[in-house]
Design a protein around this motif. Structure first.
Motif, PDB file in Angstrom:
ATOM      1  N   LEU A  92      -6.365  49.273  -5.390  1.00  0.00           N
ATOM      2  CA  LEU A  92      -6.341  48.705  -4.044  1.00  0.00           C
ATOM      3  C   LEU A  92      -7.728  48.726  -3.400  1.00  0.00           C
ATOM      4  N   ILE A  93      -8.456  49.809  -3.587  1.00  0.00           N
ATOM      5  CA  ILE A  93      -9.818  49.896  -3.034  1.00  0.00           C
ATOM      6  C   ILE A  93     -10.711  48.836  -3.669  1.00  0.00           C
ATOM      7  N   LEU A  94     -10.638  48.687  -5.002  1.00  0.00           N
ATOM      8  CA  LEU A  94     -11.430  47.650  -5.670  1.00  0.00           C
ATOM      9  C   LEU A  94     -11.003  46.261  -5.231  1.00  0.00           C
ATOM     10  N   TRP A 137      -5.682  38.595  -7.501  1.00  0.00           N
ATOM     11  CA  TRP A 137      -4.937  38.987  -8.694  1.00  0.00           C
ATOM     12  C   TRP A 137      -4.684  40.497  -8.693  1.00  0.00           C
ATOM     13  N   MET A 138      -5.714  41.287  -8.338  1.00  0.00           N
ATOM     14  CA  MET A 138      -5.552  42.735  -8.283  1.00  0.00           C
ATOM     15  C   MET A 138      -4.565  43.150  -7.195  1.00  0.00           C
ATOM     16  N   LEU A 139      -4.508  42.398  -6.117  1.00  0.00           N
ATOM     17  CA  LEU A 139      -3.583  42.706  -5.028  1.00  0.00           C
ATOM     18  C   LEU A 139      -2.129  42.522  -5.479  1.00  0.00           C
ATOM     19  N   PHE A 140      -1.870  41.470  -6.217  1.00  0.00           N
ATOM     20  CA  PHE A 140      -0.499  41.175  -6.612  1.00  0.00           C
ATOM     21  C   PHE A 140      -0.089  41.821  -7.939  1.00  0.00           C
ATOM     22  N   PHE A 141      -1.062  42.238  -8.737  1.00  0.00           N
ATOM     23  CA  PHE A 141      -0.772  42.868 -10.027  1.00  0.00           C
ATOM     24  C   PHE A 141      -1.593  44.152 -10.184  1.00  0.00           C
ATOM     25  N   PRO A 142      -1.295  45.201  -9.401  1.00  0.00           N
ATOM     26  CA  PRO A 142      -2.131  46.412  -9.437  1.00  0.00           C
ATOM     27  C   PRO A 142      -2.063  47.157 -10.768  1.00  0.00           C
ATOM     28  N   LEU A 143      -0.897  47.219 -11.396  1.00  0.00           N
ATOM     29  CA  LEU A 143      -0.789  47.937 -12.666  1.00  0.00           C
ATOM     30  C   LEU A 143      -1.582  47.232 -13.763  1.00  0.00           C
ATOM     31  N   GLU A 144      -1.459  45.922 -13.826  1.00  0.00           N
ATOM     32  CA  GLU A 144      -2.193  45.164 -14.833  1.00  0.00           C
ATOM     33  C   GLU A 144      -3.701  45.256 -14.604  1.00  0.00           C
ATOM     34  N   SER A 145      -4.110  45.302 -13.334  1.00  0.00           N
ATOM     35  CA  SER A 145      -5.544  45.392 -13.058  1.00  0.00           C
ATOM     36  C   SER A 145      -6.086  46.769 -13.439  1.00  0.00           C
ATOM     37  N   ALA A 146      -5.297  47.835 -13.257  1.00  0.00           N
ATOM     38  CA  ALA A 146      -5.741  49.165 -13.690  1.00  0.00           C
ATOM     39  C   ALA A 146      -5.884  49.198 -15.208  1.00  0.00           C
ATOM     40  N   ILE A 147      -4.948  48.559 -15.899  1.00  0.00           N
ATOM     41  CA  ILE A 147      -5.024  48.496 -17.363  1.00  0.00           C
ATOM     42  C   ILE A 147      -6.251  47.691 -17.794  1.00  0.00           C
ATOM     43  N   LEU A 148      -6.503  46.575 -17.107  1.00  0.00           N
ATOM     44  CA  LEU A 148      -7.674  45.757 -17.438  1.00  0.00           C
ATOM     45  C   LEU A 148      -8.971  46.529 -17.188  1.00  0.00           C
ATOM     46  N   MET A 149      -9.025  47.302 -16.097  1.00  0.00           N
ATOM     47  CA  MET A 149     -10.220  48.114 -15.831  1.00  0.00           C
ATOM     48  C   MET A 149     -10.470  49.091 -16.971  1.00  0.00           C
ATOM     49  N   MET A 150      -9.414  49.748 -17.468  1.00  0.00           N
ATOM     50  CA  MET A 150      -9.555  50.688 -18.579  1.00  0.00           C
ATOM     51  C   MET A 150     -10.046  49.970 -19.831  1.00  0.00           C
ATOM     52  N   GLN A 151      -9.541  48.767 -20.076  1.00  0.00           N
ATOM     53  CA  GLN A 151      -9.971  48.022 -21.256  1.00  0.00           C
ATOM     54  C   GLN A 151     -11.428  47.581 -21.142  1.00  0.00           C
ATOM     55  N   VAL A 152     -11.845  47.175 -19.956  1.00  0.00           N
ATOM     56  CA  VAL A 152     -13.248  46.792 -19.757  1.00  0.00           C
ATOM     57  C   VAL A 152     -14.149  48.004 -19.961  1.00  0.00           C
TER      58      VAL A 152
END
Length: 182
Positions: A92-94, A137-152
């Protein structure tokens, strides 16, 4: 291999292994990282409580750190038991940062467009639209964005580890060859 320090080999290898783990299990890695942060906050809170009580016992004065330590202990305990909530907060902060950055870049683009004749205003406009898109996208899909951050982060650890490992292995050989030529 003479003169090679093992920490120069071990650090890139550990980075590559961690990067592969982050790519393979990003959800588990995000929860583990958030859980580790929770444990560190919990430990700091407990140490703060012990220190505050010791201070109060030794000086007969009330420690101003006791309430903060208790709050830190409660927050740490909460994060340890619910690590996914911290991942959501970070996302959410990001998200908020990206939305603000996108709006700011688009505003700058419109300012540049009215001020100058060149097409340089397109660069901040494109960056702003992309930042807004990723933020939404991060606002509506927070779990997927956290997973994407870990993958990046995993990909960057792998790339950095490979570069550092190759630099350690072949950089020394190149320097050794230069030393023998002189």
């Amino acid at each position: 291999m003479k003169g090679l320090r093992w920490d120069n080999l071990l650090t890139p290898i550990l980075g590559i292994v961690l990067g592969i783990y982050l790519l393979a299990r990003p959800g588990t890695a995000a929860e583990a990282l958030c859980s580790l942060i929770g444990w560190l906050i919990l430990l700091a809170g407990v140490v703060g409580i012990i220190t505050a009580i010791s201070f109060q016992h030794a000086t007969m004065l009330t420690s101003p750190m006791l309430p903060f330590s208790v709050v830190g202990t409660v927050i740490g305990l909460f994060i340890v038991t619910q690590p996914a909530i911290l991942a959501g907060i970070v996302s959410l902060i990001l998200c908020i940062f990206l939305l603000m950055e996108g709006a700011s870049s688009m505003q700058a683009a419109f300012f540049y467009h009215s001020w100058a004749d060149s097409r340089l205003w397109l660069v901040p406009l494109i960056i702003g639209v992309l930042a807004l898109g990723v933020g939404l996208w991060m606002l509506f899909f927070p779990l997927e964005s956290a997973i994407l951050m870990m993958q990046v982060i995993g990909v960057s650890l792998i790339v950095s580890g490979v570069i550092n490992l190759l630099s350690t292995l072949f950089g020394r050989r190149g320097r050794r060859n230069q030393d023998t030529k002189e």
